[in-house]
Design a protein around this motif. Structure first.
Motif, mmCIF file in Angstrom:
data_model
loop_
_atom_site.group_PDB
_atom_site.id
_atom_site.type_symbol
_atom_site.label_atom_id
_atom_site.label_comp_id
_atom_site.label_asym_id
_atom_site.label_seq_id
_atom_site.Cartn_x
_atom_site.Cartn_y
_atom_site.Cartn_z
ATOM 1 N N ARG A 85 0.800 -1.145 0.110
ATOM 2 C CA ARG A 85 0.202 0.044 -0.074
ATOM 3 C C ARG A 85 0.975 1.330 0.126
ATOM 4 N N PRO A 86 1.726 1.531 -1.254
ATOM 5 C CA PRO A 86 2.702 2.610 -1.035
ATOM 6 C C PRO A 86 2.311 3.911 -0.881
ATOM 7 N N ALA A 87 1.092 4.332 -1.326
ATOM 8 C CA ALA A 87 0.408 5.485 -1.566
ATOM 9 C C ALA A 87 -0.036 5.957 0.060
ATOM 10 N N THR A 88 0.229 4.999 1.041
ATOM 11 C CA THR A 88 -0.587 5.387 2.252
ATOM 12 C C THR A 88 0.526 6.471 3.134
ATOM 13 N N PRO A 89 -0.237 7.758 3.518
ATOM 14 C CA PRO A 89 0.610 8.464 4.020
ATOM 15 C C PRO A 89 1.032 8.103 5.371
ATOM 16 N N ILE A 90 2.186 8.542 5.752
ATOM 17 C CA ILE A 90 2.942 8.381 7.330
ATOM 18 C C ILE A 90 3.099 9.589 7.886
ATOM 19 N N ILE A 91 2.546 9.627 9.222
ATOM 20 C CA ILE A 91 2.661 10.914 9.890
ATOM 21 C C ILE A 91 3.468 10.479 10.967
ATOM 22 N N PRO A 92 4.700 11.187 11.208
ATOM 23 C CA PRO A 92 5.782 10.905 12.543
ATOM 24 C C PRO A 92 4.897 11.679 13.650
ATOM 25 N N LEU A 93 5.196 11.000 14.803
ATOM 26 C CA LEU A 93 4.618 11.411 16.044
ATOM 27 C C LEU A 93 5.783 11.260 17.078
ATOM 28 N N VAL A 94 6.111 12.395 17.769
ATOM 29 C CA VAL A 94 7.028 12.116 18.760
ATOM 30 C C VAL A 94 6.441 12.446 20.189
ATOM 31 N N THR A 95 6.455 11.287 21.132
ATOM 32 C CA THR A 95 6.252 11.742 22.566
ATOM 33 C C THR A 95 7.412 11.958 23.430
ATOM 34 N N HIS A 96 7.341 12.727 24.480
ATOM 35 C CA HIS A 96 8.355 12.898 25.437
ATOM 36 C C HIS A 96 7.729 13.046 26.905
ATOM 37 N N GLY A 97 8.304 12.299 27.970
ATOM 38 C CA GLY A 97 7.728 12.142 29.404
ATOM 39 C C GLY A 97 6.858 11.256 29.560
ATOM 40 N N LEU A 98 6.416 10.500 28.616
ATOM 41 C CA LEU A 98 5.486 9.410 29.068
ATOM 42 C C LEU A 98 6.061 8.311 29.631
ATOM 43 N N GLY A 99 7.638 8.149 29.051
ATOM 44 C CA GLY A 99 8.302 6.937 29.666
ATOM 45 C C GLY A 99 8.548 7.242 30.891
ATOM 46 N N ARG A 100 8.662 8.683 31.503
ATOM 47 C CA ARG A 100 8.540 8.644 32.973
ATOM 48 C C ARG A 100 7.199 8.615 33.864
ATOM 49 N N ALA A 101 6.289 8.784 33.042
ATOM 50 C CA ALA A 101 5.035 8.849 33.721
ATOM 51 C C ALA A 101 4.510 7.384 34.019
ATOM 52 N N LEU A 102 4.703 6.467 32.957
ATOM 53 C CA LEU A 102 4.513 5.213 33.066
ATOM 54 C C LEU A 102 5.603 4.415 32.375
ATOM 55 N N PRO A 103 6.742 4.073 32.767
ATOM 56 C CA PRO A 103 7.783 3.353 32.281
ATOM 57 C C PRO A 103 7.548 1.691 31.954
ATOM 58 N N LYS A 104 7.983 1.155 31.259
ATOM 59 C CA LYS A 104 8.085 -0.266 30.905
ATOM 60 C C LYS A 104 8.173 -1.042 32.267
ATOM 61 N N GLY A 105 7.468 -1.956 32.704
ATOM 62 C CA GLY A 105 7.507 -2.658 33.736
ATOM 63 C C GLY A 105 6.857 -2.094 34.929
ATOM 64 N N GLU A 106 6.388 -0.857 35.037
ATOM 65 C CA GLU A 106 5.784 -0.212 36.029
ATOM 66 C C GLU A 106 4.266 -0.350 35.808
ATOM 67 N N ALA A 107 3.604 -0.403 36.954
ATOM 68 C CA ALA A 107 1.911 -0.201 36.971
ATOM 69 C C ALA A 107 1.584 0.843 37.582
ATOM 70 N N LEU A 108 2.342 1.849 38.308
ATOM 71 C CA LEU A 108 1.802 2.886 38.803
ATOM 72 C C LEU A 108 2.104 4.268 38.076
ATOM 73 N N LEU A 109 0.996 5.057 37.618
ATOM 74 C CA LEU A 109 1.530 6.202 36.879
ATOM 75 C C LEU A 109 1.996 7.301 37.786
ATOM 76 N N VAL A 110 2.748 7.961 37.209
ATOM 77 C CA VAL A 110 3.360 9.078 37.961
ATOM 78 C C VAL A 110 2.921 10.458 37.196
ATOM 79 N N PRO A 111 2.349 11.579 37.679
ATOM 80 C CA PRO A 111 2.240 12.621 37.139
ATOM 81 C C PRO A 111 3.582 13.376 36.692
ATOM 82 N N PHE A 112 3.456 13.597 35.189
ATOM 83 C CA PHE A 112 4.710 14.371 34.476
ATOM 84 C C PHE A 112 4.149 15.070 33.452
#
Length: 216
Positions: free
Chosen positions: A146-173
């Motif tokens: 499906r080569p005509a499908t548009p790709i939209i890059p998106l970057v998040t920053h800070g979510l890895g601290r709010a809920l990092p891999k392996g953690e279940a408790l969300l920390v406000p950031f």
């Protein structure tokens, strides 16, 4: 029925969590595709990544968002499998590498043909908080059919601290979401990954929470 469940989940769970617990800075929201087919190609540090993208969309559009997710994780038990497929609406993808690309991405192609918006993480898995991983070539193999499908890059920053891999408790950031310019008609996997990597680096520099000790 699943459409209503997903709308209620975003309205009653996702939006309150994002609005109350996270300080979210969103830039270039107007660059998000409101209609498909399209692919949102995002970096991946947290399970919150998908939920935050959901929160950016009008409720009547969220049913068109289809996260591409690892089958071995999200289908690992019946309850999680039901929630992932019926509420989140994932497209489960095998990470075993034993299937031909055309077969592996069959459901993705079906979703694209249906006018859905795929949420795809080219890194393939969540990395360490606010650290990037090498981009995988799977996104290019998906696009070959499906080569005509548009790709939209998106970057998040800070979510890895709010809920990092392996953690279940969300920390406000305070967290950032920055949407980039659409990529189209990319002819090779090398070109696509180079363009995505370049886009991510530029978008990261626009994040208000970013500092030079963080890498993507």
């Amino acid at each position: 029925m699943n459409r209503i469940i997903k709308i209620l989940f975003v309205l009653l769970v996702v939006r309150p969590v994002v609005l109350i617990l996270l300080g979210l800075n969103v830039q270039n929201r107007n660059k998000l595709p409101l209609n498909g087919p399209a692919i949102i190609a995002a970096n991946h540090n947290s399970h919150l990544d998908t939920m935050v993208v959901f929160s950016l969309y009008p409720l009547l559009k969220v049913h068109k968002l289809r996260p591409v997710a690892a089958a071995d994780y999200f289908l690992s038990n019946p309850l999680l499998a039901w929630f992932s497929t019926n509420v989140i609406g994932i497209i489960p993808l095998s990470r075993s590498g034993r299937r031909k690309p055309q077969e592996l991405f069959a459901e993705c192609h079906e979703a694209i043909d249906n006018g859905d918006i795929l949420i795809l993480f080219p890194e393939g898995t969540r990395g360490k908080p606010e650290e990037g991983s090498t981009l995988k070539r799977g996104i290019f193999h998906l696009l070959k059919e499906r080569p005509a499908t548009p790709i939209i890059p998106l970057v998040t920053h800070g979510l890895g601290r709010a809920l990092p891999k392996g953690e279940a408790l969300l920390v406000p950031f305070n967290c950032d979401i920055v949407i980039g310019d659409t990529l189209v008609d990319v002819e090779s996997s090398t070109e696509l990954l180079a363009e995505l990597t370049d886009s991510y680096a530029k978008l990261l520099n626009d994040c208000l929470t970013y500092n030079t000790t963080d890498e993507i």
